[in-house]
Scaffold this motif. Sequence first.
Motif, PDB file in Angstrom:
ATOM      1  N   LYS A 192      71.754  90.030 108.760  1.00  0.00           N
ATOM      2  CA  LYS A 192      72.287  91.269 108.189  1.00  0.00           C
ATOM      3  C   LYS A 192      72.117  92.386 109.203  1.00  0.00           C
ATOM      4  O   LYS A 192      71.113  92.441 109.923  1.00  0.00           O
ATOM      5  N   LYS A 195      77.541  88.628  97.123  1.00  0.00           N
ATOM      6  CA  LYS A 195      77.259  89.288  98.406  1.00  0.00           C
ATOM      7  C   LYS A 195      76.221  90.386  98.246  1.00  0.00           C
ATOM      8  O   LYS A 195      75.266  90.494  99.015  1.00  0.00           O
ATOM      9  N   GLU A 196      76.352  91.218  97.195  1.00  0.00           N
ATOM     10  CA  GLU A 196      75.427  92.326  96.981  1.00  0.00           C
ATOM     11  C   GLU A 196      74.043  91.815  96.580  1.00  0.00           C
ATOM     12  O   GLU A 196      73.012  92.328  97.045  1.00  0.00           O
ATOM     13  N   GLU A 234      72.365  90.360  99.663  1.00  0.00           N
ATOM     14  CA  GLU A 234      71.937  91.443 100.554  1.00  0.00           C
ATOM     15  C   GLU A 234      70.654  92.082 100.046  1.00  0.00           C
ATOM     16  O   GLU A 234      69.725  92.368 100.819  1.00  0.00           O
ATOM     17  N   ILE A 279      76.078  94.739 106.561  1.00  0.00           N
ATOM     18  CA  ILE A 279      77.026  93.667 106.865  1.00  0.00           C
ATOM     19  C   ILE A 279      76.295  92.327 106.780  1.00  0.00           C
ATOM     20  O   ILE A 279      75.259  92.140 107.420  1.00  0.00           O
ATOM     21  N   SER A 329      80.767  89.742 104.165  1.00  0.00           N
ATOM     22  CA  SER A 329      81.334  91.090 104.222  1.00  0.00           C
ATOM     23  C   SER A 329      82.793  91.064 104.665  1.00  0.00           C
ATOM     24  O   SER A 329      83.217  90.196 105.434  1.00  0.00           O
ATOM     25  N   GLU A 371      83.459  97.254 103.421  1.00  0.00           N
ATOM     26  CA  GLU A 371      82.353  97.986 104.052  1.00  0.00           C
ATOM     27  C   GLU A 371      82.783  99.400 104.435  1.00  0.00           C
ATOM     28  O   GLU A 371      82.001 100.348 104.323  1.00  0.00           O
TER      29      GLU A 371
END
Length: 440
Positions: free
Chosen positions: A195, A283-284, A287, A412, A416, A421
């Motif tokens: 990331k 994805k979130e 992260e 990222i 992503s 983004e």
Amino acid sequence: MSVYEDESFSASSDPLPLVVKLARAGLFDDYVVYESGGRWTVAGGALATVSLDAKQVKTTLAGEDEIAVEWTGSPADALRRALDALPIQGWNAYGWLGFDFAGLIASLVSRGSEAPGGELARLIVPRTEVRIDERGVVVRSADEAERARVLELLREPVDPITPAATGIDVRADGEGYRERVAQAVKEIQLGQYQKVILSRTVRIPFEADMAGTYEVGRRGNTPARSFLLRMNGTEAAGFSPEVIVTVDADGHVLTQPLAGTRAFGRGTEADAAARSELESDPKEVFEHAVSVRAAQEELRGVCRAGTVGVDDFMGIKERGSVQHLASLVTGTLDERRTSWDALEAVFPAITASGIPKRESLDAIFRLDETRRGLYSGAVLSASHDGALDAALVLRAVYQQDGQAWLRAGAGIVTDSTPEREFEETCEKLSSVAPFVVRAD
């Protein structure tokens, strides 16, 4: 030596106009306003200044020549030693660390990389310190005449006029940012890092009234911390969504990684839909989870064994025009460690750098458009009793030599997309862009 005298009184007024009034008064060449937990502090003038670059830590006492000493080992500990050596009892210090301070931390420095240039940290022990909260006002000063003038200003009626803001277009240079995001995604997919946070700058086409911007922007935001500073020509007004680290005098440590973002403030239904999407987007969630895991690993390096844990995992924090996934990571400081060790362990914030940190920093230095300076560094307060509170410098307006700008980034990861983004940076910039006040 003890040089301060205190005076307190009750105040029924909203603290914000009082704080802005003091910042505008012209009493202090350098000052830091710092809001934390319902209390505003105005730290004005420099009874002592401590600054640090890649080679030296420099100390200046009011009316005396600067003393420069070469430092080795830990840069945060070099700052601590300089502050502890001051001949001032009961000192509190306020100031900033730039993002490039990370380039001095041994565990983050890549072999063969050059040391960052320029001043990387600056702290003042204020001549006058004003604390304002719902209980009243306390004025603490080493200057009798200045204390009297501050008290006079605080007791005068407050101007009810709020300055008018000028909106800033936050969608400039989208293509360049998208290209840099696409390159980072390729590098992540090749396994170079997990990331990275890439940022972009939006220039403001006029000089900003920083105190006015702070007043208007604070009313339009719900920050974890807020700040307004002018130090050695550097100015910033910000509404930090995140605490990098807090350490109290008893050694309790807290950091709060925020990762995962959606827009907020677009109406009840839209906000609820965005929240639901945020909480379920793979994805979130990924992260955020990797950020929390990394924060735990960092605190374990400075905390007692078995004390590091997570509270309120993946809660939602609403910060101005955005909402974030948020978790609290806590621990108890090891007896052999200080609050400055804790700050260095978590700096720069995972949510402003990446994972692993060393590799993500290398990517930032290659792919970000310019050096970050104060952006994604820290504004902090520290005390003689070991307490320390550091806010992540995001959602801010920056100004130097009459040039003002905004800056925001996005995290990222392998899933992503450049377009999403870029939109995230716009959402974050919109927490500040509508509130910029033009200087007269």
